[in-house]
Each structure stands twice: as C-alpha cells, then as structure tokens.
Design a protein around this motif. Structure first.
Motif, PDB file in Angstrom:
ATOM      1  N   ILE A 162      40.415  37.802  48.271  1.00  0.00           N
ATOM      2  CA  ILE A 162      39.543  36.645  48.069  1.00  0.00           C
ATOM      3  C   ILE A 162      40.342  35.477  47.513  1.00  0.00           C
ATOM      4  O   ILE A 162      40.229  34.332  47.971  1.00  0.00           O
ATOM      5  N   ILE A 163      41.180  35.759  46.543  1.00  0.00           N
ATOM      6  CA  ILE A 163      41.998  34.710  45.921  1.00  0.00           C
ATOM      7  C   ILE A 163      43.046  34.188  46.893  1.00  0.00           C
ATOM      8  O   ILE A 163      43.191  32.977  47.088  1.00  0.00           O
ATOM      9  N   THR A 164      43.770  35.101  47.532  1.00  0.00           N
ATOM     10  CA  THR A 164      44.882  34.675  48.388  1.00  0.00           C
ATOM     11  C   THR A 164      44.401  33.937  49.633  1.00  0.00           C
ATOM     12  O   THR A 164      45.018  32.955  50.052  1.00  0.00           O
ATOM     13  N   THR A 165      43.302  34.394  50.248  1.00  0.00           N
ATOM     14  CA  THR A 165      42.828  33.704  51.451  1.00  0.00           C
ATOM     15  C   THR A 165      42.265  32.324  51.117  1.00  0.00           C
ATOM     16  O   THR A 165      42.442  31.372  51.896  1.00  0.00           O
ATOM     17  N   LEU A 166      41.591  32.199  49.978  1.00  0.00           N
ATOM     18  CA  LEU A 166      41.103  30.879  49.578  1.00  0.00           C
ATOM     19  C   LEU A 166      42.256  29.924  49.296  1.00  0.00           C
ATOM     20  O   LEU A 166      42.217  28.742  49.685  1.00  0.00           O
ATOM     21  N   MET A 167      43.298  30.417  48.640  1.00  0.00           N
ATOM     22  CA  MET A 167      44.467  29.578  48.375  1.00  0.00           C
ATOM     23  C   MET A 167      45.152  29.173  49.672  1.00  0.00           C
ATOM     24  O   MET A 167      45.523  28.005  49.846  1.00  0.00           O
ATOM     25  N   MET A 168      45.308  30.119  50.600  1.00  0.00           N
ATOM     26  CA  MET A 168      45.944  29.797  51.878  1.00  0.00           C
ATOM     27  C   MET A 168      45.077  28.855  52.706  1.00  0.00           C
ATOM     28  O   MET A 168      45.604  28.030  53.469  1.00  0.00           O
ATOM     29  N   SER A 169      43.765  28.953  52.561  1.00  0.00           N
ATOM     30  CA  SER A 169      42.887  28.029  53.270  1.00  0.00           C
ATOM     31  C   SER A 169      43.079  26.607  52.759  1.00  0.00           C
ATOM     32  O   SER A 169      43.169  25.652  53.539  1.00  0.00           O
ATOM     33  N   PHE A 170      43.143  26.463  51.436  1.00  0.00           N
ATOM     34  CA  PHE A 170      43.375  25.149  50.832  1.00  0.00           C
ATOM     35  C   PHE A 170      44.705  24.569  51.310  1.00  0.00           C
ATOM     36  O   PHE A 170      44.795  23.393  51.705  1.00  0.00           O
ATOM     37  N   LEU A 171      45.744  25.390  51.304  1.00  0.00           N
ATOM     38  CA  LEU A 171      47.052  24.933  51.777  1.00  0.00           C
ATOM     39  C   LEU A 171      47.026  24.612  53.266  1.00  0.00           C
ATOM     40  O   LEU A 171      47.652  23.656  53.727  1.00  0.00           O
TER      41      LEU A 171
END
Length: 365
Positions: A162-171
């Motif tokens: 959940i954390i990593t995919t949201l961060m990668m989405s923002f990037l």
C-alpha cells in the motif's frame, strides 16, 4: 459477488455444525455490501447538494437525461468506459490475489505518455494497425515496469505494498508531467503536450457512432481476467497466495514469483488503460494531466465483489455519472469535482457496509 463462499465464513448452529448459506442471507449480504452503500452514498450526496442550495432531484435527473437518455451522451458514456474497464481488470487481478495495487494512476499516466510519444512518430512508417499495436504493447510494458520496485519489495522483503504503490504512483504522475514538458513535448505547439496522433490513425469507431472500439477491448480484458481468476489453474494459484501465503508455500507454490506476476499483470492492464484513452480518444497527453481514474475505480471493484460482470455494470453507471455531472456542473453551477464527493461518500458507506456485515456474521456464529 464472490464466486465461492469460504466455509470459514459459513454460519454455525448451536452445536457447531456448518449451516448452508441461504438465499435470504446471500440477498442480505448483497443488500449490505453492494446496493446499500450505493443508495446511502447518493442520499448523503443529496444532503450535501441541499446544503449548497441545489435540488438533488434536478441534479440527478439531469445526469440521467444527459448521459443515458440522449444519443450523444450515451455514446460518450460508452467511450468513457474503455479506460475504466482496463483499470477494473487490473484491480480485479490484484485484489483477488491479495495484493493492494494502489499505484494505478501512475501506471496509467506513464502508459499513456509512452503510447502518445511513440504512436505519432510511427505514422507513415508502419501500417495503422501496427502503430496501435506498438502503442498498446509499449504502454503495457511501461506500466508493468513501473510496478517492479513495489513487487520486489513485497515479494522478497515483505514491505507493505500500500505504501510503496502509493509512493510510486505519486512519482509516476510527476515523472509523466516531466517527460511531457522536457522530452516528448511537441515542438510545433506552445502548449506543453505530446505530439498528437491524427484522428484517422486512432482506434476505429464502432459502426456509425463516436464510440471508440477501445470499449470492446476493455470488455474483453475484464471478461478474460474474470475467467482467468475463476476458471484456470493459474488464477487458482493467485487466489491461494492471496488467501493464505503460508499454505500456498506448503503446497509448493512460488509465492514471490506469483506476487511478481500479479503486479505485472495488474500494472500492465493499467498501462493499457492509458493507451486506450490516448489512442482511442484524446490523441495526446497534456502536461499535468491526471484524470485519477485509478482511485475512482477501486470502490467500483469492491462493490462488484471482484466479479468481472458486476464490475462492467458498475463501470457503466459510473461512466454515465461522470459524463452527466460534467454537463450538470455547467448548467446548475455545481462544481465539476462534485463527482469526487460522491466517490468519497461511496467509500465511507462501503466501509460501513463491511463493518455491519462482519458484525452480523460474528453474531450468527
């Protein structure tokens, strides 16, 4: 609705024996988990409309009139469905496998930029069908590659996706805007955007309408995913990993590889969603463009209980809501982003429905 009901969730009688799930209890679950949240969300949004001085019956009535009861509106609704269907297919794969891929917006945008940057350059070099095929394949590949880091961290380090995919989405959203402005910008325009794919080279229209044939491919994607997850051994393996990774490991399944495959399929379909929007409708990607379709589709997939047929129905009605609300915003003075208020209300009501259902099942045991 789930195709199968886990026996662990089946109510028991006073002697501890399993009781079969009756038609009435199944209907009650549908009412609590699907129909109820939808009705409650519309009622909650109606209250907000009243508070801002807008008649909710007029607002909802105009949405139906504009999106479903007019030929042009119905065609626009069908066309809007195409990217949402690809996203729904990707989310069904992930959620059924127990993976929370919340990075679909970044994967969508990067896939869209990849298709928009490539397809116009290939016009005149390759046949029209080959141009579209390359655009779709490249978009799927870029979307899948953008999920590699969260996939590796989840598969081999157990990091919460959940954390990593949201961060990668923002990037991914920021990277897509940067690529449009600095690398793939159309030099012939003053507005920062990619080169435009000519209308004649985009996905063909269905019959004599303005409906993009991307709708057909989106429907095929959802149905193919539904059949894969419910009727194939590969889908069974993915569902086993999502249900119980430890048991899947004891059964001889490679949980890390299946986790990687789930991310790749889900993100690849998100990339295809971006390509369908560009190659079928828009033709180019403006800088800072982000329709945020990914986060909007999540509650629809949950309301459908990860069922492909249910997802198609809900995507249709949500597309109609989006098209109608755009017109209602201009006519009634309601902010165009009010649709997001409805989505937020739907998420809240969906969570409450899940809580009520869990509470009822605990009392029945």
């Amino acid at each position: 609705m789930q195709d199968q009901i886990n026996t662990a969730d089946t109510p028991t009688d006073s002697a501890g024996a399993r009781r079969p799930v009756t038609e009435r209890s199944a209907f009650q679950r549908i009412l609590t988990l699907t129909v109820g949240p939808i009705i409650a969300a519309f009622l909650l949004s109606a209250i907000i409309l009243v508070l801002v001085g807008v008649n909710p019956l007029t607002y909802y009535g105009y949405i139906l009139e504009r999106s479903l009861f007019s030929s042009l509106g119905l065609q626009q609704t069908a066309t809007r469905m195409a990217p949402l269907l690809f996203l729904a297919a990707g989310l069904i794969v992930a959620f059924r496998a127990g993976i929370w891929n919340l990075g679909t917006d970044g994967q969508f945008l990067l896939g869209a930029v990849a298709a928009a940057a490539t397809a116009p350059l290939l016009v005149g070099i390759l046949p029209g069908w080959a141009v579209l095929l390359v655009g779709f394949l490249l978009a799927a590949l870029v979307g899948a590659l953008w999920s590699v880091i969260p996939a590796l961290l989840k598969a081999y380090q157990g990091v919460n996706e959940i954390i990593t995919t949201l961060m990668m989405s923002f990037l991914g959203v920021l990277l897509a805007a940067t690529l449009v402005k600095l690398i793939f910008r159309d030099p012939s325009t003053t507005v920062p955007q990619t080169r435009t794919l000519p209308v004649d080279d985009r996905l063909p229209r269905l019959f004599d309408t303005s409906i993009s044939s991307g709708l057909i491919w989106g429907l095929i994607a959802v149905l193919a995913v539904h059949l894969m997850m419910t009727r194939t051994s590969f889908g069974l393996r993915l569902r086993m990993v999502g249900a119980n990774p430890v048991a899947a490991t004891h059964a001889g399944l490679s949980v890390p590889l299946l986790t990687m495959a789930t991310f790749g399929l889900s993100a690849g379909l998100a990339g295809l969603a971006g390509a369908s929007e560009i190659l079928g409708v828009a033709g180019n990607v403006p800088a800072n463009w982000n329709p945020a379709y990914g986060l909007m589709v999540i509650p629809l997939v949950f309301l459908a209980r990860f069922n492909g047929f249910g997802a198609i129905v809900l995507v249709f009605f949500y597309s109609a809501l989006m098209i109608g609300s755009e017109s209602a915003a201009r006519r009634l003075g309601v902010p165009q982003n009010f649709t997001l208020v409805l989505v937020a209300s739907l998420l809240i009501c969906l969570g409450l429905g899940e809580y009520i259902d869990q509470h009822k099942r605990k009392k029945e045991r």
